[in-house]
Design an enzyme around this catalytic site. Structure first.
Site, PDB file in Angstrom:
ATOM      1  N   LEU A 245       0.821  -1.217   0.000  1.00  0.00           N
ATOM      2  CA  LEU A 245       0.000   0.000   0.000  1.00  0.00           C
ATOM      3  C   LEU A 245       0.852   1.264   0.000  1.00  0.00           C
ATOM      4  O   LEU A 245       0.343   2.363   0.124  1.00  0.00           O
ATOM      5  CB  LEU A 245      -0.916   0.012   1.223  1.00  0.00           C
ATOM      6  CG  LEU A 245      -2.027  -1.044   1.215  1.00  0.00           C
ATOM      7  CD1 LEU A 245      -2.767  -1.055   2.537  1.00  0.00           C
ATOM      8  CD2 LEU A 245      -3.015  -0.798   0.073  1.00  0.00           C
ATOM      9  N   ARG A 246       2.156   1.104  -0.139  1.00  0.00           N
ATOM     10  CA  ARG A 246       3.036   2.261  -0.075  1.00  0.00           C
ATOM     11  C   ARG A 246       2.755   3.259  -1.199  1.00  0.00           C
ATOM     12  O   ARG A 246       2.855   4.461  -1.013  1.00  0.00           O
ATOM     13  CB  ARG A 246       4.502   1.829  -0.126  1.00  0.00           C
ATOM     14  CG  ARG A 246       5.359   2.583   0.868  1.00  0.00           C
ATOM     15  CD  ARG A 246       6.826   2.420   0.559  1.00  0.00           C
ATOM     16  NE  ARG A 246       7.346   1.115   0.953  1.00  0.00           N
ATOM     17  CZ  ARG A 246       7.887   0.869   2.140  1.00  0.00           C
ATOM     18  NH1 ARG A 246       7.955   1.816   3.034  1.00  0.00           N
ATOM     19  NH2 ARG A 246       8.364  -0.313   2.427  1.00  0.00           N
ATOM     20  N   GLY A 247       2.359   2.720  -2.352  1.00  0.00           N
ATOM     21  CA  GLY A 247       2.056   3.575  -3.500  1.00  0.00           C
ATOM     22  C   GLY A 247       0.894   4.510  -3.196  1.00  0.00           C
ATOM     23  O   GLY A 247       0.977   5.723  -3.401  1.00  0.00           O
TER      24      GLY A 247
END
Ligand SMILES: [Zn+2]
Length: 345
Positions: free
Chosen positions: A283-285
């Site tokens: 979910l870093r994006g």
């Protein structure tokens, strides 16, 4: 620095006079507004002004108030974040100091970067003899690494850890020391000279591509500005001061506005659909997309994140997070653009 020395120094090339390189300038402004977005990676040709841009941005920021004599330039206004040096003892004098830009040379040892604990001195004198390293000097400023792709992986790992936590911990045989190390990590590199491991790439907040301009008018403007600056730096900078002030004000207002900027569910949904379409890991994006779009909205003086903010920041937030697809040889920027076109159709 005494006034005599600083007046002899050649003034830094002004940020507002940089021609083109919009994406890099946007990324640096975002990092200046919200350092939490993570480091900035700048990939591209040599001689495209990567190092100039970062120095120019730091020089444009208002000087910071720091505890006099503190090796970490602690903020006297945030005693909770004070280093061991400032935490012990009463109130101290403070002074104004420029926002630091620290260069990390390629051959730097880990000791030079994180600092050294001198065990013999520590045991003999009963004091913690700590020699601060480059991370101490970078506190509250920028840490710049030219050719970050040639740096040893374990050092890059370490730098990303410290940048994310804002704290540097040095441990030697039972002794340990912690000090604040909040900085924006800016790494530049030429992809033709070696690649960063995907696990490291993914931990940079933004990644920009800089290229030598291809169109004639831009090339002429770049050469003219550079020539005028080199012939008379003081006059060039004086002429640019009005523009510099405008950008400084924009950054300061954006910092104030940032906590108030709303991120509507619709914007998060767009971000999620974009990341799904691109197949980015984890979910870093999305998290980066949200934070950078919020900082961009703050820079624009907007109350809320819109589709337009997401669109503008998506390539820099996502292009370094794509898994290699053997069936799709198009570049990562083209893939982000294609996903944008689908999601925003
Ligand atoms: Zn301190």
């Amino acid at each position: 620095m005494p006034p005599a020395a600083s007046s002899l120094r050649v003034p830094t090339f002004p940020f507002s006079a940089i021609v083109g390189q919009d994406e890099m300038r946007q990324a640096l402004l975002i990092a200046a507004v919200d350092p939490v977005v993570g480091g900035v990676l700048v990939f591209g040709d040599r001689g495209t002004g990567k190092s100039t841009a970062i120095r120019a941005l730091a020089a444009l920021l208002p000087p910071m108030r720091a505890v006099a004599g503190c090796p970490y330039s602690c903020d006297p206004g945030s005693p909770a974040e004070a280093c061991p040096h400032c935490a012990s003892g009463g109130p101290r004098r403070s002074h104004k100091t420029p926002v630091p830009v620290v260069d990390l040379p390629l051959g730097a040892t880990e000791d030079r970067v994180v600092g050294t604990l001198d065990l013999e001195r520590a045991l003999g004198a009963g004091v913690k003899a700590f020699e601060p390293g480059l991370l101490a000097r970078a506190n509250r400023g920028f840490l710049y690494i030219d050719e970050v792709n040639l740096l040893e992986d374990h050092l890059v790992d370490l730098l990303l850890d410290v940048a994310a936590s804002g704290v540097n911990t040095v441990e030697r045989e039972g002794l340990s020391l912690r000090h604040p190390a909040r900085f924006v990590l800016v790494g530049s590199g030429n992809p033709e000279e070696g690649e960063l491991r995907p696990q490291l790439l993914d931990r940079f907040g933004l990644a920009c591509e800089v290229v030598t301009p291809r169109d004639i008018p831009t090339r002429i403007a770049v050469v003219r500005a550079r020539d005028a600056y080199e012939r008379d730096p003081a006059a060039f900078c004086a002429a640019q001061e009005g523009e510099e002030k405008k950008i400084r004000k924009r950054i300061l207002l954006a910092r104030e506005r940032l906590p108030e900027v709303r991120v509507p569910d619709a914007a998060l949904e767009r971000a999620a659909r974009l990341c799904l379409a691109l197949g980015t890991d984890g979910l870093r994006g999305e998290l980066t997309l949200m934070r950078t779009a919020r900082a961009l909205a703050a820079l624009d003086g907007a109350d809320a994140v819109t589709d337009e903010h997401i669109r503008r920041i998506a390539p820099a937030s996502l292009r370094h997070r794509l898994r290699r697809n053997p069936l799709d040889e198009s570049g990562s920027t083209a893939r982000v653009e294609r996903a944008l076109a689908e999601v925003f159709a």
